[in-house]
Enzyme design. Sequence first.
Site, mmCIF file in Angstrom:
data_model
loop_
_atom_site.group_PDB
_atom_site.id
_atom_site.type_symbol
_atom_site.label_atom_id
_atom_site.label_comp_id
_atom_site.label_asym_id
_atom_site.label_seq_id
_atom_site.Cartn_x
_atom_site.Cartn_y
_atom_site.Cartn_z
ATOM 1 N N ARG A 170 0.819 -1.228 0.000
ATOM 2 C CA ARG A 170 0.000 0.000 0.000
ATOM 3 C C ARG A 170 0.846 1.268 0.000
ATOM 4 N NH1 ARG A 170 -2.661 -4.169 1.014
ATOM 5 N NH2 ARG A 170 -4.906 -4.261 0.561
ATOM 6 N N HIS A 337 -1.019 -7.331 -14.180
ATOM 7 C CA HIS A 337 -2.414 -7.708 -13.905
ATOM 8 C C HIS A 337 -3.029 -8.347 -15.163
ATOM 9 C CE1 HIS A 337 -6.226 -7.497 -11.683
ATOM 10 N NE2 HIS A 337 -6.717 -7.504 -12.904
ATOM 11 N N ALA A 338 -3.538 -9.573 -15.021
ATOM 12 C CA ALA A 338 -3.987 -10.360 -16.181
ATOM 13 C C ALA A 338 -5.143 -9.685 -16.921
ATOM 14 C CB ALA A 338 -4.427 -11.740 -15.723
ATOM 15 N N HIS A 367 -10.348 -17.869 -16.624
ATOM 16 C CA HIS A 367 -11.126 -16.627 -16.649
ATOM 17 C C HIS A 367 -10.797 -15.822 -17.922
ATOM 18 C CE1 HIS A 367 -13.105 -13.040 -14.815
ATOM 19 N NE2 HIS A 367 -12.206 -12.395 -15.528
ATOM 20 N N GLU A 368 -9.524 -15.576 -18.138
ATOM 21 C CA GLU A 368 -9.152 -14.749 -19.297
ATOM 22 C C GLU A 368 -9.534 -15.438 -20.603
ATOM 23 O OE1 GLU A 368 -8.662 -11.861 -18.622
ATOM 24 O OE2 GLU A 368 -7.955 -11.916 -16.565
ATOM 25 N N HIS A 371 -13.100 -14.900 -21.488
ATOM 26 C CA HIS A 371 -13.329 -13.638 -22.212
ATOM 27 C C HIS A 371 -13.071 -13.843 -23.709
ATOM 28 C CE1 HIS A 371 -14.057 -10.783 -19.013
ATOM 29 N NE2 HIS A 371 -12.909 -11.007 -18.402
ATOM 30 N N GLU A 395 -17.923 -10.864 -17.545
ATOM 31 C CA GLU A 395 -17.208 -11.466 -16.413
ATOM 32 C C GLU A 395 -17.792 -12.822 -16.023
ATOM 33 O OE1 GLU A 395 -14.447 -10.371 -15.729
ATOM 34 O OE2 GLU A 395 -14.708 -8.497 -16.828
ATOM 35 N N TRP A 471 -13.322 4.647 2.198
ATOM 36 C CA TRP A 471 -12.890 3.298 1.792
ATOM 37 C C TRP A 471 -12.964 2.344 2.977
ATOM 38 C CZ3 TRP A 471 -11.849 0.610 -2.520
ATOM 39 C CH2 TRP A 471 -11.014 -0.507 -2.448
ATOM 40 N N HIS A 499 -8.103 -1.990 -10.288
ATOM 41 C CA HIS A 499 -9.183 -1.372 -11.055
ATOM 42 C C HIS A 499 -9.409 0.108 -10.732
ATOM 43 C CE1 HIS A 499 -9.570 -5.669 -11.217
ATOM 44 N NE2 HIS A 499 -10.390 -5.584 -12.245
ATOM 45 N N ARG A 508 -19.338 -4.946 -12.195
ATOM 46 C CA ARG A 508 -19.432 -6.058 -13.148
ATOM 47 C C ARG A 508 -19.100 -7.408 -12.490
ATOM 48 N NH1 ARG A 508 -14.835 -4.286 -17.363
ATOM 49 N NH2 ARG A 508 -16.235 -2.505 -17.355
ATOM 50 N N TYR A 509 -18.172 -7.397 -11.547
ATOM 51 C CA TYR A 509 -17.778 -8.669 -10.920
ATOM 52 C C TYR A 509 -18.831 -9.137 -9.921
ATOM 53 C CZ TYR A 509 -13.336 -7.537 -13.132
ATOM 54 O OH TYR A 509 -12.374 -7.216 -14.059
HETATM 55 C C1 BJ2 Z 1 -7.710 -10.905 -13.412
HETATM 56 C C2 BJ2 Z 1 -8.892 -10.153 -13.926
HETATM 57 C C3 BJ2 Z 1 -9.498 -8.351 -15.596
HETATM 58 C C4 BJ2 Z 1 -10.561 -9.293 -16.158
HETATM 59 C C5 BJ2 Z 1 -8.855 -7.487 -16.693
HETATM 60 C C6 BJ2 Z 1 -8.296 -6.212 -16.115
HETATM 61 C C7 BJ2 Z 1 -9.448 -5.247 -16.120
HETATM 62 C C8 BJ2 Z 1 -10.387 -5.720 -17.208
HETATM 63 C C9 BJ2 Z 1 -9.942 -7.508 -18.911
HETATM 64 C C10 BJ2 Z 1 -10.984 -6.942 -19.897
HETATM 65 C C11 BJ2 Z 1 -11.992 -7.986 -20.221
HETATM 66 C C12 BJ2 Z 1 -13.051 -7.504 -21.164
HETATM 67 C C13 BJ2 Z 1 -9.602 -9.457 -12.749
HETATM 68 C C14 BJ2 Z 1 -10.938 -11.486 -12.145
HETATM 69 C C15 BJ2 Z 1 -12.117 -11.644 -11.196
HETATM 70 C C16 BJ2 Z 1 -12.050 -10.509 -10.205
HETATM 71 C C17 BJ2 Z 1 -11.119 -9.487 -10.791
HETATM 72 C C18 BJ2 Z 1 -10.058 -9.111 -9.764
HETATM 73 N N1 BJ2 Z 1 -8.484 -9.136 -14.911
HETATM 74 N N2 BJ2 Z 1 -9.811 -6.971 -17.669
HETATM 75 N N3 BJ2 Z 1 -10.305 -6.556 -21.103
HETATM 76 N N4 BJ2 Z 1 -10.496 -10.122 -11.968
HETATM 77 O O1 BJ2 Z 1 -11.719 -9.085 -15.852
HETATM 78 O O2 BJ2 Z 1 -10.201 -10.236 -16.845
HETATM 79 O O3 BJ2 Z 1 -9.278 -8.441 -19.268
HETATM 80 O O4 BJ2 Z 1 -14.203 -7.383 -20.726
HETATM 81 O O5 BJ2 Z 1 -12.763 -7.255 -22.311
HETATM 82 O O6 BJ2 Z 1 -9.309 -8.310 -12.488
HETATM 83 O O7 BJ2 Z 1 -10.295 -8.213 -8.960
HETATM 84 O O8 BJ2 Z 1 -9.013 -9.746 -9.737
HETATM 85 ZN ZN ZN Z 2 -12.655 -10.655 -16.439
#
Ligand code: BJ2
Ligand code: ZN
Length: 650
Positions: A170, A337-338, A367-368, A371, A395, A471, A499, A508-509
Site C-alpha cells: 500500500r 495484472h492479467a 477466466h481470461e 473472455h 465477467e 474506503w 481497477h 461487473r464482478y
Molecule cells: C484478473 C482479472 C481483468 C478481467 C482485466 C483487467 C481489467 C479488465 C480484462 C478486460 C476484459 C473484457 C480481474 C478477475 C475476477 C475478479 C477481478 C479481480 N483481470 N480486464 N479486457 N479479476 O476481468 O479479466 O481483461 O471485458 O474485455 O481483475 O479483482 O481480480
Molecule cells: Zn474478467
Amino acid sequence: MAMWIHLMSVVLILVSASLSQTVLEEAKEYLDKYDKLAADIYYHSSEASWNYYTNITDETLKNMTDWSLKESEFANIEAKNASGFNLSQIQDQNITRLLKKVMDIGISAFSDTAKLRKISEIQAEMTSIYSTAEGCINATTCLPLEPDLTDIITNSRDYDELKAAWKGWRDASGKKMKQLYPQFVELLNEAITFEKKYKDMGEYYRSWYESETFENDVRHLFDELAPLYENLHAYVRRKLRTHYGEDKFPSTGHIPAHILGNMWAQQWNGIYDLVAPYPNKQSADITEAMIAKNYNVTYMYQVAEDFFKSIGLYEMPPLFWEKSMLVKPNGREVVCHASAWDFSNGRDFRIKQCTSVTEDQLLTVHHEMGHIEYFLAYADLPLLYRGGANPGFHEGVADIVTLSFQTPEHLNKIGLLDDVPGQNDTEGDINFLFRMALEKVAFLPFGYLIDQWRWSVFRGETKPERYNEKWWDLRCDFQGIYPPVERTNDDFDPGAKYHIPGGVPYIRYFVSFVAQFQWHKALCQVGNIPGPLHRCDIYNNIAAGARLNEMLKMGASRPWGEAMLKITNATDGETTKLSALPLLEYFDPLIKWLEKNNKENNEILGWDKKNCPNVLFLPVLSGSSIIKSMGFIIGAMLFLCSIVINNVNN
Ligand code: BJ2
Ligand code: ZN
C-alpha cells in the site's frame, strides 16, 4: 371530396414509406462504412495500448495517448454524423440500436482535447505506478506484487510478515498516486457532464446496464446474500482466532485484513488449509499437484482450451499463441495484472498474464480465456455489438467454467485430485463446498463495495480529504475486516487495487458472481447432468455448450434481459433478471452446516458497524477552517479569561 382526401392520404403514406425506406437504406450504408473505419482505428489504438502495457516507456506512453485521442476524435465526428439521421423515421429496431450506440460516446464528446489527453495520461501514470511498484517488507527487501508479494500473502502464516507485505504494498502503490486520483475524478466528471446527458461518471458507468433500477437491484441482491457471507465470516473468524491468537481479534468482531490469503481480502481460498471444516479429510493441494504433474505455463492454457473445446466452443486462433504475453518478461516493465484483449479484426485475440504455476493462476487462465471465447463467439457481429450483453455478462462468461472445472470429479478426471468424495461422504462434500465459498461467497461484499466507493466519489459525496476514510468505512462495514496497521487520510488504499488506477468499473464482478450461478444451473439442466448443482461438471457436454454459445453469439445486440432469457429458457430458473437463488441453492448444504456450526460454538454473527479498529480519521480541517477554528479557540480562551479576571476582581 372524401375520395380526394382518401387518395391524398394514400399518396402521403406511400411517400413517407418510401422516404423511410430511403433513410433506412442510407443508415445501413452509413453503418457499414462506420464499421470498417472503426475497426481500423480500434485495431491501431488497441495495438498502441498493448505496446504500452507490455513495455512501459515514455515512447509507448505517448503513442498510446495519441491513439486514444484519435479514437476520441473519430468517435466524436461519427456521433455527429449519426445524429443526422432522424430516428423516428427508422422502423428497424436493430438499425436504431446501432445508431444510438454510435452516438453514445461517453467522455469522447468532450470538446477540450487537452483535458482528454490529461485524463489518458493520468490513468497511464497511475497504472504505471501500480505496475512498477515494489513493496518493502523490511529495510532492505522490496518486492513486486507478482509473483513475490502475492506469494507471501497467500502462503505465509506469519502474522508480522503478512503485515509487512500488506503495508509495504500500500505504501508503494496507492499512497504514491494519492495526489493524482482527485484530478482524475474531476476531469472525468467534467468530460462526462459536457453533453449534459449524465450527472457524473458513475451514472455513465451504470448506464451500461440499461436499467433505471440497477443500483437498487444490486443492493437487494447483496442484502439477500449477506446472511450467507456473515455465516462464512463468523466461522472463518473463529478458525483464525484459534490459529493466530485471541489478542489479534478485536471485540468489534472484525477480522484483520491481511491474514485472509489475498492482498485485498477479496477471495479467501488461499487459506483453505487453515480453515477447512474437516481438516483430516483435506482435499489435495492443487498447486502441489500441478507441480507434481509437471505443469508448465503453455500446458495451463492448453488445459483451459481443452475445456472450452470439449463443450463445442472455440479453439484459440493462431495469432493468440503468436502474440499473447503469457509470462513476465525480463528487462522491461509491464502491467502484470492479467487481461484479455480483442483487437477488433476478428483474428487477433490475446491474453497478457504474468503466469506462474499455481492453482489461482490456473483459474485466472480459465477466466481470461473465457473472455476470449466470448470475443470469438461474437466476432462476426457489427463492431458496435461486439461486447458483453452487459459488462457483468462478460465477467460471468469468463468465470463460468471455473464452477465445473473445480468439481472434485473434474479435477480427478484431469489428474489433479486423487480422492473424489462419494455420494454419502458429507464431510468431503462440505469441504469442497466450503472451498468454493472461500472463492465465490467471500468475494460478494468486496465486489459490491468497490463501486459504492467510486460512485460516492464521482457524486461528490466523498471529497478527496476523506477518500481513505470512506474506503475503510465500506471495507469495515460490508466485509467485516479491519486494517492491521493504522490508516489515515494520508494513505490511499483504493489505489492499491488495480481497477482504481486502471479506471475499470467493478460492479461487473458482483453481477458476474450472481449470474454465473444462474447460468451454471441452466446449463446443467440443459445438459441433463444429474446430481446436486455444486457437483455438476459440464465438461464434454455439447448441449450445455451449445446453449451457452447461443447467448454468447448475441453479444450486445439486445438488452441483457433477453440474453439472460436465452440461456435460462425452459429451465427451472427461466428469467430475464438477475437472481440470487441459484447461488443460494448451490451452497444450500453448506449454509445449513455453517449455521449449525456457528450456533454450536456460540459464535455471534456480524461485527460492530460503527467502530472500525485502527482507522485514525481525525476531522479534516482545510487551511481556512484551521484558521477559523484557531480563531474560535482563541476567542473562547479570551472569553474564559475575562470571566476569571472578573471573578477575581469581584
Ligand atoms: C484478473 C482479472 C481483468 C478481467 C482485466 C483487467 C481489467 C479488465 C480484462 C478486460 C476484459 C473484457 C480481474 C478477475 C475476477 C475478479 C477481478 C479481480 N483481470 N480486464 N479486457 N479479476 O476481468 O479479466 O481483461 O471485458 O474485455 O481483475 O479483482 O481480480
Ligand atoms: Zn474478467
